[in-house]
Design an enzyme around this catalytic site. Structure first.
Site, short mmCIF file in Angstrom:
data_model
loop_
_atom_site.label_atom_id
_atom_site.label_comp_id
_atom_site.label_asym_id
_atom_site.label_seq_id
_atom_site.Cartn_x
_atom_site.Cartn_y
_atom_site.Cartn_z
N HIS A 100 72.10 -26.91 30.19
CA HIS A 100 71.65 -26.10 31.33
C HIS A 100 72.21 -26.57 32.67
O HIS A 100 72.04 -25.88 33.68
CB HIS A 100 70.12 -26.06 31.38
CG HIS A 100 69.58 -24.75 31.85
ND1 HIS A 100 68.28 -24.35 31.65
CD2 HIS A 100 70.17 -23.72 32.52
CE1 HIS A 100 68.10 -23.16 32.18
NE2 HIS A 100 69.22 -22.75 32.71
N ASP A 123 62.38 -20.74 30.57
CA ASP A 123 62.62 -22.12 30.16
C ASP A 123 61.29 -22.83 29.95
O ASP A 123 60.30 -22.53 30.63
CB ASP A 123 63.41 -22.82 31.29
CG ASP A 123 64.14 -24.07 30.85
OD1 ASP A 123 63.62 -24.79 29.97
OD2 ASP A 123 65.21 -24.35 31.41
N HIS A 125 61.07 -25.84 30.76
CA HIS A 125 61.12 -26.80 31.86
C HIS A 125 61.45 -26.09 33.17
O HIS A 125 62.06 -25.02 33.16
CB HIS A 125 62.19 -27.86 31.57
CG HIS A 125 62.11 -28.44 30.19
ND1 HIS A 125 62.76 -27.87 29.11
CD2 HIS A 125 61.45 -29.53 29.72
CE1 HIS A 125 62.50 -28.59 28.02
NE2 HIS A 125 61.71 -29.60 28.36
N ASP A 127 63.30 -27.63 35.55
CA ASP A 127 64.63 -28.12 35.94
C ASP A 127 64.74 -28.33 37.44
O ASP A 127 65.75 -27.97 38.07
CB ASP A 127 65.72 -27.17 35.43
CG ASP A 127 65.82 -27.17 33.91
OD1 ASP A 127 65.31 -28.12 33.29
OD2 ASP A 127 66.38 -26.21 33.34
N HIS A 140 70.97 -31.84 33.31
CA HIS A 140 70.49 -30.54 32.84
C HIS A 140 69.03 -30.30 33.22
O HIS A 140 68.53 -29.18 33.08
CB HIS A 140 70.71 -30.36 31.33
CG HIS A 140 69.73 -31.08 30.45
ND1 HIS A 140 69.53 -30.70 29.13
CD2 HIS A 140 68.92 -32.15 30.65
CE1 HIS A 140 68.63 -31.50 28.57
NE2 HIS A 140 68.25 -32.39 29.47
N ASP A 227 67.13 -20.49 28.80
CA ASP A 227 67.25 -21.68 27.97
C ASP A 227 66.54 -21.38 26.66
O ASP A 227 65.36 -20.98 26.66
CB ASP A 227 66.60 -22.86 28.69
CG ASP A 227 66.83 -24.20 28.00
OD1 ASP A 227 66.84 -24.23 26.75
OD2 ASP A 227 66.95 -25.21 28.71
N ASP A 229 65.18 -23.22 24.67
CA ASP A 229 63.96 -23.97 24.44
C ASP A 229 62.75 -23.33 25.13
O ASP A 229 61.62 -23.82 24.98
CB ASP A 229 64.11 -25.45 24.81
CG ASP A 229 64.16 -25.73 26.32
OD1 ASP A 229 63.66 -24.93 27.13
OD2 ASP A 229 64.73 -26.78 26.69
N GLU A 272 71.82 -24.10 25.92
CA GLU A 272 71.16 -25.14 25.13
C GLU A 272 71.08 -24.83 23.64
O GLU A 272 70.21 -25.33 22.93
CB GLU A 272 69.76 -25.45 25.68
CG GLU A 272 69.75 -26.04 27.09
CD GLU A 272 70.22 -27.49 27.19
OE1 GLU A 272 70.50 -28.11 26.13
OE2 GLU A 272 70.32 -28.01 28.33
#
Length: 300
Positions: A100, A123, A125, A127, A140, A227, A229, A272
């Site tokens: 990412h 996402d 997260h 980030d 990332h 992302d 994830d 990712e």
């Protein structure tokens, strides 16, 4: 999006984190049939190949706690130039990662053409780490902070100034947020829909609210940074930082379908995908399926 001319841009980058294999993500997504899946949905699709990256650069910390800073910086400068040229040609950039950290280059290239860009960050997260707050030094986990002009000068200086205003950001699916990121979210007033909101209100309500929110900001474009994830690892096992309790496969398709219906998305990246960690290319297949929904694929 029938009138869209899409350029696929692969970024085989794994310098933004420590687990090897995510550099093969663009190849895995192509193998899963992205071009064939989208060619009936858009006016034209063209694969521009992969951004050439210097894979022989040493994996050092360059005197900082940021891992592989020179490699991340160099790759993102090349990506920014490619994305900018794509938009200049009137084409829709569809960027395939890679980790990412490549969002730094994508957003830098986009913001040469948008003055009030909106960003949907799908996402697990946020980030939003910097060198001062990151527990790992993995870049990332920093691209959204960099896009706001926060972080190491080598990264924030890619492109001209801050790329996105905090009030133009929507994070969807967050469920792993570091203390420094939490503080920044509160300080900057960033719009974050955690899994709590998705569980409580449903994806339909969350997406309706997110789209309305960005419309109220009078954005002149909306970039989707997805992302894999963000989804629960049950559906996307091939990611480097999986977090249990994520968005479902069907909820994600609904989100993409609603973004398509909104007509707001002007660029996108899917990141990712790590085939080494995957099961029979399952995560890449999911990525391609979500792209189909984003570009208007329907069952009937």
């Amino acid at each position: 999006m029938k009138d869209k001319q899409i350029s696929i841009i692969g970024v085989p980058a794994d310098f933004g984190q420590s687990r090897r294999g995510v550099d093969m993500g663009p190849s895995a997504i192509r193998y899963a049939g992205v071009e064939e899946r989208l060619q009936e949905l858009v006016q034209e699709i063209r694969d521009e190949g992969d951004i050439p990256l210097d894979k022989d650069l040493p994996r050092d910390q360059s005197g900082t706690n940021l891992k592989n800073l020179p490699a991340v910086t160099g790759g993102n400068k090349k990506l920014a130039a490619e994305v900018s040229e794509t938009v200049k040609e009137g084409r829709f950039p569809l960027v395939l990662g890679g980790d990412h950290s490549i969002a730094i280059g994508t957003l830098a290239g986009l913001c040469e053409h948008y003055s009030n860009l909106g960003v949907i960050w799908y996402d697990a997260h946020t980030d939003l780490n910097t060198a001062e707050t990151s527990p790992s030094g993995n870049i990332h986990g920093m691209p959204l902070a960099v896009a706001m002009g926060l972080g190491h000068e080598d990264l924030t200086s890619i492109g001209n100034g801050p790329k996105v205003k905090p009030e133009n950001i929507v994070v969807i699916g967050a469920r792993s947020v570091d203390p420094g990121e939490r503080e920044l979210v509160r300080e900057k007033g960033i719009k974050v829909y955690t899994m709590h909101e998705i569980d409580r209100d449903g994806m339909k309500a969350v997406m309706e609210d997110a789209i309305r929110y960005l419309e109220s900001r009078n954005v002149d474009g909306v970039h989707l940074s997805l992302d894999l994830d963000g989804l629960d690892p049950l559906y996307t096992p091939g990611v480097g930082t999986p977090v249990q309790g994520g968005i479902s496969y069907r909820e994600s398709h609904l989100a993409m379908e609603m973004l398509h219906s909104s007509g707001k998305i002007t660029s996108a990246e899917f990141v990712e995908v790590n085939p080494i960690l995957d099961e029979h290319n399952k995560t890449a297949d999911v990525a391609v399926g979500l792209m189909g929904s984003l570009f208007g694929e329907t069952l009937i």
